[in-house]
Scaffold this motif. Structure first.
Motif, PDB file in Angstrom:
ATOM      1  N   PHE A  96       0.804  -1.222   0.000  1.00  0.00           N
ATOM      2  CA  PHE A  96       0.000   0.000   0.000  1.00  0.00           C
ATOM      3  C   PHE A  96       0.837   1.271   0.000  1.00  0.00           C
ATOM      4  CE2 PHE A  96       0.850  -0.679   4.465  1.00  0.00           C
ATOM      5  CZ  PHE A  96       0.984   0.596   4.992  1.00  0.00           C
ATOM      6  N   GLN A  97       2.070   1.219   0.492  1.00  0.00           N
ATOM      7  CA  GLN A  97       2.883   2.430   0.564  1.00  0.00           C
ATOM      8  C   GLN A  97       3.316   2.920  -0.812  1.00  0.00           C
ATOM      9  OE1 GLN A  97       5.922   1.329   3.409  1.00  0.00           O
ATOM     10  NE2 GLN A  97       4.834   2.427   5.048  1.00  0.00           N
ATOM     11  N   ASN A  98       3.246   2.061  -1.811  1.00  0.00           N
ATOM     12  CA  ASN A  98       3.534   2.485  -3.183  1.00  0.00           C
ATOM     13  C   ASN A  98       2.273   2.841  -3.957  1.00  0.00           C
ATOM     14  OD1 ASN A  98       6.350   2.179  -3.036  1.00  0.00           O
ATOM     15  ND2 ASN A  98       6.167  -0.046  -3.331  1.00  0.00           N
ATOM     16  N   ALA A  99       1.115   2.734  -3.294  1.00  0.00           N
ATOM     17  CA  ALA A  99      -0.144   3.144  -3.936  1.00  0.00           C
ATOM     18  C   ALA A  99      -0.313   4.657  -3.805  1.00  0.00           C
ATOM     19  CB  ALA A  99      -1.315   2.406  -3.303  1.00  0.00           C
ATOM     20  N   VAL A 100      -1.333   5.176  -4.486  1.00  0.00           N
ATOM     21  CA  VAL A 100      -1.589   6.621  -4.499  1.00  0.00           C
ATOM     22  C   VAL A 100      -2.991   6.884  -3.990  1.00  0.00           C
ATOM     23  CG1 VAL A 100      -1.683   8.711  -5.917  1.00  0.00           C
ATOM     24  CG2 VAL A 100      -0.063   6.893  -6.488  1.00  0.00           C
ATOM     25  N   LEU A 107      -0.382   7.436   6.451  1.00  0.00           N
ATOM     26  CA  LEU A 107       0.145   6.155   5.980  1.00  0.00           C
ATOM     27  C   LEU A 107       1.423   6.301   5.154  1.00  0.00           C
ATOM     28  CD1 LEU A 107      -3.196   4.424   4.913  1.00  0.00           C
ATOM     29  CD2 LEU A 107      -1.890   4.040   7.004  1.00  0.00           C
ATOM     30  N   GLY A 108       1.878   7.523   4.938  1.00  0.00           N
ATOM     31  CA  GLY A 108       3.081   7.746   4.155  1.00  0.00           C
ATOM     32  C   GLY A 108       2.923   7.411   2.691  1.00  0.00           C
ATOM     33  N   MET A 109       1.749   7.718   2.133  1.00  0.00           N
ATOM     34  CA  MET A 109       1.466   7.406   0.736  1.00  0.00           C
ATOM     35  C   MET A 109       1.494   8.664  -0.114  1.00  0.00           C
ATOM     36  SD  MET A 109      -1.743   4.834   1.498  1.00  0.00           S
ATOM     37  CE  MET A 109      -2.055   4.449  -0.230  1.00  0.00           C
ATOM     38  N   SER A 110       1.634   8.475  -1.412  1.00  0.00           N
ATOM     39  CA  SER A 110       1.580   9.591  -2.355  1.00  0.00           C
ATOM     40  C   SER A 110       0.139  10.081  -2.495  1.00  0.00           C
ATOM     41  CB  SER A 110       2.130   9.181  -3.719  1.00  0.00           C
ATOM     42  OG  SER A 110       3.464   8.737  -3.612  1.00  0.00           O
ATOM     43  N   PHE A 111      -0.008  11.307  -2.983  1.00  0.00           N
ATOM     44  CA  PHE A 111      -1.337  11.911  -3.111  1.00  0.00           C
ATOM     45  C   PHE A 111      -1.509  12.493  -4.499  1.00  0.00           C
ATOM     46  CE2 PHE A 111      -3.860  15.857  -2.930  1.00  0.00           C
ATOM     47  CZ  PHE A 111      -5.087  15.318  -2.590  1.00  0.00           C
ATOM     48  N   ALA A 112      -2.713  12.368  -5.029  1.00  0.00           N
ATOM     49  CA  ALA A 112      -3.068  12.983  -6.309  1.00  0.00           C
ATOM     50  C   ALA A 112      -4.465  13.585  -6.185  1.00  0.00           C
ATOM     51  CB  ALA A 112      -3.029  11.959  -7.437  1.00  0.00           C
ATOM     52  N   LEU A 113      -4.734  14.538  -7.043  1.00  0.00           N
ATOM     53  CA  LEU A 113      -6.002  15.275  -6.988  1.00  0.00           C
ATOM     54  C   LEU A 113      -6.597  15.371  -8.375  1.00  0.00           C
ATOM     55  CD1 LEU A 113      -8.070  17.242  -5.579  1.00  0.00           C
ATOM     56  CD2 LEU A 113      -6.475  19.077  -6.158  1.00  0.00           C
ATOM     57  N   ILE A 114      -7.894  15.144  -8.450  1.00  0.00           N
ATOM     58  CA  ILE A 114      -8.627  15.355  -9.701  1.00  0.00           C
ATOM     59  C   ILE A 114      -9.358  16.676  -9.603  1.00  0.00           C
ATOM     60  CG2 ILE A 114     -10.501  14.514 -11.169  1.00  0.00           C
ATOM     61  CD1 ILE A 114      -9.685  11.681 -10.391  1.00  0.00           C
ATOM     62  N   HIS A 115      -9.070  17.561 -10.519  1.00  0.00           N
ATOM     63  CA  HIS A 115      -9.643  18.905 -10.495  1.00  0.00           C
ATOM     64  C   HIS A 115     -10.599  19.075 -11.666  1.00  0.00           C
ATOM     65  CE1 HIS A 115     -10.110  23.188  -9.994  1.00  0.00           C
ATOM     66  NE2 HIS A 115      -9.662  23.397 -11.214  1.00  0.00           N
ATOM     67  N   LYS A 125       0.441   2.418 -11.134  1.00  0.00           N
ATOM     68  CA  LYS A 125       0.263   2.336  -9.685  1.00  0.00           C
ATOM     69  C   LYS A 125      -1.175   1.968  -9.327  1.00  0.00           C
ATOM     70  CE  LYS A 125       3.854   5.738  -8.662  1.00  0.00           C
ATOM     71  NZ  LYS A 125       4.172   7.009  -7.968  1.00  0.00           N
ATOM     72  N   VAL A 126      -1.329   1.480  -8.099  1.00  0.00           N
ATOM     73  CA  VAL A 126      -2.655   1.223  -7.538  1.00  0.00           C
ATOM     74  C   VAL A 126      -3.183   2.538  -6.966  1.00  0.00           C
ATOM     75  CG1 VAL A 126      -3.935  -0.001  -5.749  1.00  0.00           C
ATOM     76  CG2 VAL A 126      -2.134  -1.174  -7.032  1.00  0.00           C
ATOM     77  N   CYS A 127      -4.439   2.869  -7.266  1.00  0.00           N
ATOM     78  CA  CYS A 127      -5.038   4.125  -6.812  1.00  0.00           C
ATOM     79  C   CYS A 127      -6.145   3.840  -5.803  1.00  0.00           C
ATOM     80  CB  CYS A 127      -5.603   4.912  -7.987  1.00  0.00           C
ATOM     81  SG  CYS A 127      -4.327   5.560  -9.092  1.00  0.00           S
ATOM     82  N   VAL A 128      -6.208   4.698  -4.786  1.00  0.00           N
ATOM     83  CA  VAL A 128      -7.225   4.569  -3.745  1.00  0.00           C
ATOM     84  C   VAL A 128      -8.023   5.878  -3.717  1.00  0.00           C
ATOM     85  CG1 VAL A 128      -7.692   4.097  -1.328  1.00  0.00           C
ATOM     86  CG2 VAL A 128      -5.686   3.077  -2.427  1.00  0.00           C
ATOM     87  N   LEU A 129      -9.217   5.861  -4.288  1.00  0.00           N
ATOM     88  CA  LEU A 129     -10.103   7.025  -4.243  1.00  0.00           C
ATOM     89  C   LEU A 129     -10.764   7.102  -2.874  1.00  0.00           C
ATOM     90  CD1 LEU A 129     -11.776   6.677  -7.751  1.00  0.00           C
ATOM     91  CD2 LEU A 129     -10.544   8.712  -6.986  1.00  0.00           C
ATOM     92  N   ILE A 130     -10.761   8.278  -2.260  1.00  0.00           N
ATOM     93  CA  ILE A 130     -11.362   8.454  -0.943  1.00  0.00           C
ATOM     94  C   ILE A 130     -12.354   9.603  -1.000  1.00  0.00           C
ATOM     95  CG2 ILE A 130     -10.916   9.126   1.447  1.00  0.00           C
ATOM     96  CD1 ILE A 130      -8.336   7.630   1.367  1.00  0.00           C
ATOM     97  N   ASP A 131     -13.589   9.324  -0.583  1.00  0.00           N
ATOM     98  CA  ASP A 131     -14.628  10.350  -0.551  1.00  0.00           C
ATOM     99  C   ASP A 131     -15.547  10.066   0.628  1.00  0.00           C
ATOM    100  OD1 ASP A 131     -15.914  12.627  -1.301  1.00  0.00           O
ATOM    101  OD2 ASP A 131     -16.605  11.896  -3.245  1.00  0.00           O
ATOM    102  N   ASP A 132     -16.333  11.076   1.005  1.00  0.00           N
ATOM    103  CA  ASP A 132     -17.207  10.896   2.165  1.00  0.00           C
ATOM    104  C   ASP A 132     -18.546  10.293   1.798  1.00  0.00           C
ATOM    105  OD1 ASP A 132     -17.880  13.319   0.831  1.00  0.00           O
ATOM    106  OD2 ASP A 132     -19.081  13.922   2.555  1.00  0.00           O
ATOM    107  N   LEU A 133     -19.002  10.491   0.560  1.00  0.00           N
ATOM    108  CA  LEU A 133     -20.354  10.048   0.206  1.00  0.00           C
ATOM    109  C   LEU A 133     -20.440   9.746  -1.277  1.00  0.00           C
ATOM    110  CD1 LEU A 133     -23.660  11.495   1.554  1.00  0.00           C
ATOM    111  CD2 LEU A 133     -23.381  11.326  -0.907  1.00  0.00           C
TER     112      LEU A 133
END
Length: 420
Positions: A240-244, A263-271, A316-324
């Protein structure tokens, strides 16, 4: 626990049963029914006199009916001499109402309409070259900054005859005052309804807007699902540490960054950026002056949305995080963009999986490989439709621990970082 009783509304009785199991107390008996005309009738069977009452009701399903049922239950308990009534709302209703209708048109203080993406209508036979200004600002003006104009077009633009100049530009009269549309803000109303009904305390989880707590003059505990999501990522995503970690929109960036930093992971943003373009008769313009990505005869009356990814996800493996997730448009489009940019696998972690309308079919057909949500809303029906693509995390332990600590007069701040 001292004089504790947990009651359940109609929205999520399975969650209430799991909370009671964690607490080691029986669930209070409530009979809820409806008359033929749709009115709600609530009967609290168990005695609540001098009890510490917790009513669990999530803002899903038939939201309006469930919310009004909650108000009736709160009022009934207070009338029956309950010592304290706490409303437990894992998904808080009406917490994501927009501030304003989406409209790129601004309004001046004198009541005249001013366009953000387009200037006012020039006066026919005017000596100033306003048609050049119109094209310049329509094509390259940044709608996020009203004071900045670009000078992309340096050459003069042929001006049509005075009799037809008004047909090229927006049909708007400068001196005609217009009504500024607005959306009624329900936050204060919802807070007042709950407090007026008799609620003494509110427990919720991952408010869409944390500032919503400011509408209340009673204590509000906004619990976080972040520890639960972090635990899932660390234990279920290989390497997971090499995921985004990816936020599907700018509004959830702070939430996703908190998980990535922990978690010490990379971050990306969709704008996503939306620009409003409108011409009455763009076919009469010189076609060499039209930019296909912004103003074309086919899209001149539409909102143009551009989406871009800030960060590297290739291979890379991507982990999308959202509240709803409600209609799932945002999360599925984000997953599609990530796959287009070279992502090998896409997880979607969301706290509240509402899945309204065609959301289930949309997720099944999307680029999302696995979606993870919580039991803040009922998921039994969704699990049957999504199969192995859906995984559900139980939040009853967090809510039960919050109830136990509040009942004993202990601090709940530990739950913000550790979850339980």
């Amino acid at each position: 626990m001292r004089d504790l009783i947990v009651l359940s509304g109609s929205s999520n009785p399975q969650l209430t049963a799991r909370i009671c199991k964690q607490l080691g107390v029986p669930k209070g008996e409530v009979i809820s029914s409806k008359f033929a005309n749709g009115e709600t009738s609530v009967t609290v069977v168990d005695s609540v006199r001098e009890k510490d009452v917790y009513i669990v009701q999530s803002g899903c399903g038939h939201t309006n009916d469930n919310f009004f049922e909650l108000l009736i239950m709160i009022s009934a308990c207070k009338t029956a001499s309950a010592k304290r009534v706490t409303a437990v709302l894992p998904l808080f209703p009406y917490s994501r109402q927009p501030d304003l209708p989406y409209n790129k048109n601004g309004y001046s203080v004198n009541g005249k309409r001013e366009f953000d993406s387009s200037p006012g209508t020039p006066i026919p036979n005017s000596t100033t070259n306003e048609s050049t200004d119109y094209l310049t600002s329509s094509i390259v003006k940044d709608t996020s900054n009203d004071m900045r104009k670009s000078t992309l077009l340096n050459q003069p633009v042929p001006t049509p005859a005075a009799s037809s100049s008004s047909s090229l530009l927006i049909n708007n009269t400068e001196d005609t005052p217009t009504y500024k549309e607005w959306i009624a803000q329900s936050g204060t109303l919802v807070a007042n309804l709950l407090t007026t009904a008799g609620a003494d305390h509110i427990i919720t989880m991952d408010l869409h807007d944390p500032q919503f707590q400011g509408f209340f003059d009673i204590p509000v505990d906004n619990l976080y699902s972040k520890p639960l999501l972090q635990h899932y990522i660390a234990n279920n995503i290989p390497d997971f540490q090499n995921a985004v970690v990816v936020s599907p929109d700018s509004g959830g960036a702070k939430r996703a960054i908190a998980v990535a930093d922990q978690l010490g992971m990379s971050f990306a943003l969709i704008h996503k950026e939306r620009r409003y373009r409108k011409l009455i008769n763009p076919t009469t313009l010189d076609q060499s002056l039209l930019i296909s990505s912004t103003i074309t005869p086919s899209n001149s009356n539409k909102v143009i949305a551009t989406t871009m990814l800030v960060g590297d996800v290739a291979g890379k493996v991507c982990v999308l995080i959202d509240d709803l997730v409600d209609t799932s448009y945002t999360i599925t489009r984000a997953a599609s963009l990530l796959k287009d940019q070279g992502a090998t696998y896409v997880y979607a972690l969301v706290t509240h999986g509402v899945f309204s309308g065609d959301a289930i079919n949309r997720i099944n057909d999307s680029a999302i490989d696995k979606i993870i949500t919580t039991t803040s809303t009922p998921q039994d029906g969704h699990a049957k439709q999504l199969g192995t693509k859906l995984e559900v995390l139980d939040v009853s332990r967090i809510l039960a621990e919050a109830i136990r600590r509040i009942n004993n007069g202990e601090s709940v701040s530990m739950l913000f970082e550790h979850g339980w």
